[in-house]
Design a protein around this motif. Structure first.
Motif, PDB file in Angstrom:
ATOM      1  N   THR A 268      59.701  45.060  10.689  1.00  0.00           N
ATOM      2  CA  THR A 268      58.373  45.242  11.262  1.00  0.00           C
ATOM      3  C   THR A 268      57.924  46.706  11.142  1.00  0.00           C
ATOM      4  OG1 THR A 268      59.319  45.583  13.455  1.00  0.00           O
ATOM      5  CG2 THR A 268      58.629  43.351  12.902  1.00  0.00           C
ATOM      6  N   GLY A 269      56.629  46.881  11.087  1.00  0.00           N
ATOM      7  CA  GLY A 269      56.067  48.224  10.939  1.00  0.00           C
ATOM      8  C   GLY A 269      54.791  48.367  11.747  1.00  0.00           C
ATOM      9  N   LEU A 270      54.158  49.527  11.589  1.00  0.00           N
ATOM     10  CA  LEU A 270      53.045  49.854  12.482  1.00  0.00           C
ATOM     11  C   LEU A 270      51.667  49.765  11.848  1.00  0.00           C
ATOM     12  CD1 LEU A 270      54.681  52.749  14.516  1.00  0.00           C
ATOM     13  CD2 LEU A 270      54.340  50.361  15.183  1.00  0.00           C
ATOM     14  N   GLY A 271      51.601  49.354  10.596  1.00  0.00           N
ATOM     15  CA  GLY A 271      50.276  49.144  10.005  1.00  0.00           C
ATOM     16  C   GLY A 271      49.913  50.163   8.948  1.00  0.00           C
ATOM     17  N   ALA A 272      48.613  50.241   8.687  1.00  0.00           N
ATOM     18  CA  ALA A 272      48.116  51.052   7.577  1.00  0.00           C
ATOM     19  C   ALA A 272      48.225  52.549   7.875  1.00  0.00           C
ATOM     20  CB  ALA A 272      46.661  50.690   7.308  1.00  0.00           C
ATOM     21  N   ILE A 273      48.502  53.327   6.840  1.00  0.00           N
ATOM     22  CA  ILE A 273      48.538  54.785   7.020  1.00  0.00           C
ATOM     23  C   ILE A 273      47.727  55.498   5.940  1.00  0.00           C
ATOM     24  CG2 ILE A 273      50.692  55.066   8.337  1.00  0.00           C
ATOM     25  CD1 ILE A 273      52.126  55.577   5.679  1.00  0.00           C
ATOM     26  N   HIS A 274      47.165  56.600   6.357  1.00  0.00           N
ATOM     27  CA  HIS A 274      46.388  57.438   5.454  1.00  0.00           C
ATOM     28  C   HIS A 274      47.384  58.189   4.582  1.00  0.00           C
ATOM     29  CE1 HIS A 274      43.314  60.953   5.090  1.00  0.00           C
ATOM     30  NE2 HIS A 274      43.175  60.092   4.118  1.00  0.00           N
ATOM     31  N   VAL A 275      47.199  58.182   3.283  1.00  0.00           N
ATOM     32  CA  VAL A 275      48.109  58.962   2.449  1.00  0.00           C
ATOM     33  C   VAL A 275      47.332  60.080   1.761  1.00  0.00           C
ATOM     34  CG1 VAL A 275      49.915  57.241   2.042  1.00  0.00           C
ATOM     35  CG2 VAL A 275      47.916  57.234   0.585  1.00  0.00           C
ATOM     36  N   SER A 276      48.061  61.120   1.468  1.00  0.00           N
ATOM     37  CA  SER A 276      47.410  62.273   0.869  1.00  0.00           C
ATOM     38  C   SER A 276      46.748  61.867  -0.441  1.00  0.00           C
ATOM     39  CB  SER A 276      48.472  63.351   0.653  1.00  0.00           C
ATOM     40  OG  SER A 276      47.973  64.262  -0.272  1.00  0.00           O
ATOM     41  N   GLU A 277      45.549  62.360  -0.653  1.00  0.00           N
ATOM     42  CA  GLU A 277      44.736  61.930  -1.794  1.00  0.00           C
ATOM     43  C   GLU A 277      45.354  62.244  -3.140  1.00  0.00           C
ATOM     44  OE1 GLU A 277      42.231  62.213   1.161  1.00  0.00           O
ATOM     45  OE2 GLU A 277      42.911  60.206   0.658  1.00  0.00           O
ATOM     46  N   ASN A 278      46.198  63.274  -3.189  1.00  0.00           N
ATOM     47  CA  ASN A 278      46.754  63.610  -4.505  1.00  0.00           C
ATOM     48  C   ASN A 278      48.188  63.138  -4.711  1.00  0.00           C
ATOM     49  OD1 ASN A 278      47.132  65.394  -2.539  1.00  0.00           O
ATOM     50  ND2 ASN A 278      46.035  67.081  -3.485  1.00  0.00           N
ATOM     51  N   GLN A 279      48.622  62.157  -3.925  1.00  0.00           N
ATOM     52  CA  GLN A 279      49.978  61.624  -4.124  1.00  0.00           C
ATOM     53  C   GLN A 279      49.985  60.563  -5.192  1.00  0.00           C
ATOM     54  OE1 GLN A 279      51.807  60.233  -0.482  1.00  0.00           O
ATOM     55  NE2 GLN A 279      51.939  62.335   0.191  1.00  0.00           N
TER      56      GLN A 279
END
Ligand code: DP6
Length: 361
Positions: A350-361
């Motif tokens: 199980t996890g906690l949902g969506a995450i923002h990722v750095s735009e240049n990854q």
């Protein structure tokens, strides 16, 4: 809240070109959504565990344009995937009222899944929720908003792309669909399950056994539509709502035997619906049944609390508490993996949902 609450009145800023990126997980329903009406509204409430290892990462590049209509291209793992575009087109049409800037930009949607595309794992929940988050991130740059509203609207948009996607924005347990026992629940968006959950369910494990890879025999939209004229529809929707209510004290007490009873019954009910619809479908394969039988035997022999659930396909999700991780992984590798296509499986939890990722990854 109503649909009207998600229509923005005006934006404080407009954006020049840019990129937003989100990673969003898949989820596995404990009480299943099967049957919908209107514009992506569920016939019953459902609840799922949000996953973590199975996810989609999406980058949305945007630049202003002046031409009419929607303009976008979809890339999967760097390659143009025109096959995905009709689904995105439909999604954009459905959400345009709520995201009025959609026609003002040309989009490049770059997406990649952590799981193989042909694995039979639905990428619609993770994919649509990731895209919904990206669009909300754009909107947030145009007008300030509360975090709670941001997530609610992201779930609302994701639902319009794929119903189950509404349950991937947050975690570890999310309810979608109005249910009288769950305060704040709505047909319009998923809400985190806010009641007491026993430590037994912390980091619950889900090993996905890939029994049958490749294209789905029946698309979920076709499957949902089979419920319109289904002889057991009314009973099924009632059953699901009852099971959700029955699950609440179980989640609180940590009673794993009761959990198993509900979760396995839900999986089999979902398949029973498909077996008794017109036309009917048998989506389990012989190996699905082999696995189910072995899980049940293992439980009898060892007292383990391992159980199974199913999506609308042949793959088996093997669910178990973290405390049994070593023992069950050992069982899976020695007894179940031989029933998987090329011995493939994915270990998730199980996890906690969506995450923002750095735009240049
Ligand atoms: C069996 O969310 O894929 O996985 O709304 O048509 O995109 P659409 O359907 P979808 O249906 C998922 C059904 C299910 C059960 C569940 O996840 O609740």
């Amino acid at each position: 809240m109503t649909e009207q609450d998600f229509i923005p009145s005006s934006y404080a800023h407009t954006l020049t070109q840019g990129t937003v990126s989100f990673q969003s997980p898949s989820n596995i329903a404990l009480v299943k959504y099967w049957g919908k009406y209107g514009e992506q509204l569920p016939k019953n409430a459902s609840i799922s565990f949000t996953l973590s290892a199975c996810h989609t990462k999406t980058s949305l590049h945007f630049e202003p344009k002046t031409s009419d209509g929607f303009e976008f291209q979809v890339f999967l793992d760097g390659n143009r995937e025109a096959g995905f575009e009709p689904k995105i087109q439909k999604f954009f049409e459905r959400i345009e009222t709520y995201i009025p800037f959609l026609k003002d930009y040309s989009f490049r949607i770059e997406t990649s899944n952590s799981f193989p595309h042909s694995s039979g794992i639905a990428s619609s929940a993770s994919g649509m929720s990731a895209l919904a988050m990206c669009l909300m991130q754009m909107e947030r740059q145009m007008t300030p908003m509360e975090d709670a509203f941001f997530k609610k609207k992201a779930s609302f948009l994701a639902r319009l792309g794929s119903g189950s996607a509404s349950r991937s924005i947050e975690g570890p347990l999310v309810v979608w669909g109005t249910h009288q026992a769950i305060e704040g629940s709505s047909n319009l968006f998923g809400v985190p399950y806010a009641y007491e959950v026993h430590a037994n369910f912390r980091d619950y494990q889900d090993v996905i056994l890939l029994v049958d890879k490749g294209e789905k025999q029946v698309s979920s939209t076709v499957g949902h539509n089979l419920m319109h004229s289904h002889p057991f529809a009314v009973q099924r929707f009632q059953q699901a709502n009852n099971q959700l209510e029955a699950l609440m004290p179980v989640l609180k007490s940590g009673d794993l035997d009761a959990f198993i009873e509900i979760v396995e019954a839900e999986a089999l009910s979902l398949h029973a619906m498909m077996m008794t619809s017109t036309p009917n479908y048998i989506l389990m394969k012989p190996n699905t049944l082999q696995i189910i039988e072995r899980i049940r035997n293992f439980r009898l022999q060892t007292g383990s609390k391992v159980c199974f659930t199913l999506d609308a396909g042949a793959n088996v999700h093997v669910l178990f508490p973290k405390s049994e991780k070593d023992q069950v992984l050992q069982f899976i590798t020695s007894e179940l993996v031989s029933f998987c296509k090329n011995g493939e499986y994915i270990a998730d939890q199980t996890g906690l949902g969506a995450i923002h990722v750095s735009e240049n990854q």
